[in-house]
Design an enzyme around this catalytic site. Sequence first.
Site, PDB file in Angstrom:
ATOM      1  N   ASN A 142      41.780  46.258  36.639  1.00  0.00           N
ATOM      2  CA  ASN A 142      42.092  44.946  37.236  1.00  0.00           C
ATOM      3  C   ASN A 142      42.732  45.034  38.625  1.00  0.00           C
ATOM      4  OD1 ASN A 142      43.117  41.986  37.212  1.00  0.00           O
ATOM      5  ND2 ASN A 142      44.998  43.209  37.306  1.00  0.00           N
ATOM      6  N   TYR A 174      36.017  42.796  51.392  1.00  0.00           N
ATOM      7  CA  TYR A 174      36.346  42.391  50.022  1.00  0.00           C
ATOM      8  C   TYR A 174      35.065  42.040  49.249  1.00  0.00           C
ATOM      9  CZ  TYR A 174      38.690  39.949  46.156  1.00  0.00           C
ATOM     10  OH  TYR A 174      39.132  39.541  44.905  1.00  0.00           O
ATOM     11  N   SER A 231      33.245  45.140  48.422  1.00  0.00           N
ATOM     12  CA  SER A 231      33.906  45.946  47.385  1.00  0.00           C
ATOM     13  C   SER A 231      33.617  45.368  46.002  1.00  0.00           C
ATOM     14  CB  SER A 231      35.423  46.035  47.631  1.00  0.00           C
ATOM     15  OG  SER A 231      36.089  44.828  47.305  1.00  0.00           O
TER      16      SER A 231
END
Length: 257
Positions: A91, A155, A158
């Site tokens: 996470n 981001y 990713s």
Amino acid sequence: MSEKMKFSGKVVLITGASSGIGAATAIHFSKLGADLVLTGRNKENLLLVADQCVGPKPFLIQTDITKETGVKDIIYNTIDHFGKLDILINNAGIIESGGIEETSLEQYDRIFTVNVRSMYQLTMLAVPHIIKTQGNIVNVSSVTGMRAFPNLLSYCMSKAAVNQFTECVALDLASKGVRVNAVNPGVIVTQLHKRGGMTEEQYQEFLNSCKKSHALGRPGTVDEVAKAITFIASDDATFMTGNIVPVDGGKHSMCPR
Ligand SMILES: NC(=O)c1ccc[n+]([C@@H]2O[C@H](COP(=O)([O-])OP(=O)(O)OC[C@H]3O[C@@H](n4cnc5c(N)ncnc54)[C@H](OP(=O)(O)O)[C@@H]3O)[C@@H](O)[C@H]2O)c1
């Protein structure tokens, strides 16, 4: 076994458990009877989360997952303490904004090291143990891994990598009896965006814009993501693997017109 204790006897390792989605997921797993390993950098916050967990005290590992030795410590200490690992929740993550004109290789490296490389290393080290227990893995990805957004290049990339990682590892491990899935949240109210550089005012504006950017007309809560994660990790989801599961109030289905 009662429905409430469906994770009784299961060792669940959660990265980024000191805040936001990871913290809520830890508390929810504890209510379902899991033995928990909680990791993060901020010890004080880890202790606060552990206090909110019910049942046996979680085992806490304070470490920076960008350090290879830190990731090795997580697996070593988990097995040393509990003797096994059943479920891995990948996470931990960070966000930074910037499109192709504003980005830098430093930003790319920072984001990919936390969001992708550390997940790759931790999963690699966890897999032999998870095969032994016939457990499963849930990765926390994002709607940004499924759809393109401006000014969020590294981001988004990713999280697209996390989606592909999830599907490839699911295929690698299916014949070994291990399931691998991802949840893909929309905007969820946590510290993520402010830690990534938004001011309080920008963040409130961003949350307000969720009325339009999410079909359900609001951002989500950490509990809504935690419940999706525990469902996917449970024996109620035994035919789910390689799934990229939006938990985003319908955001992934929307297309501005
Ligand atoms: N919030 C959203 O809108 C949203 C939407 C989609 C996806 N997500 C994803 O959900 C996940 C959790 O984010 P969140 O919203 O809960 O954010 P958050 O409240 O900022 O929590 C992030 C967690 O990641 C940990 N972390 C970050 N860098 C780390 C490092 N180098 N080493 C160890 N731990 C590290 C943090 O630990 P410390 O605080 O201890 O450093 C913290 O526990 C992330 O992968 C994020 O990309 C969030």
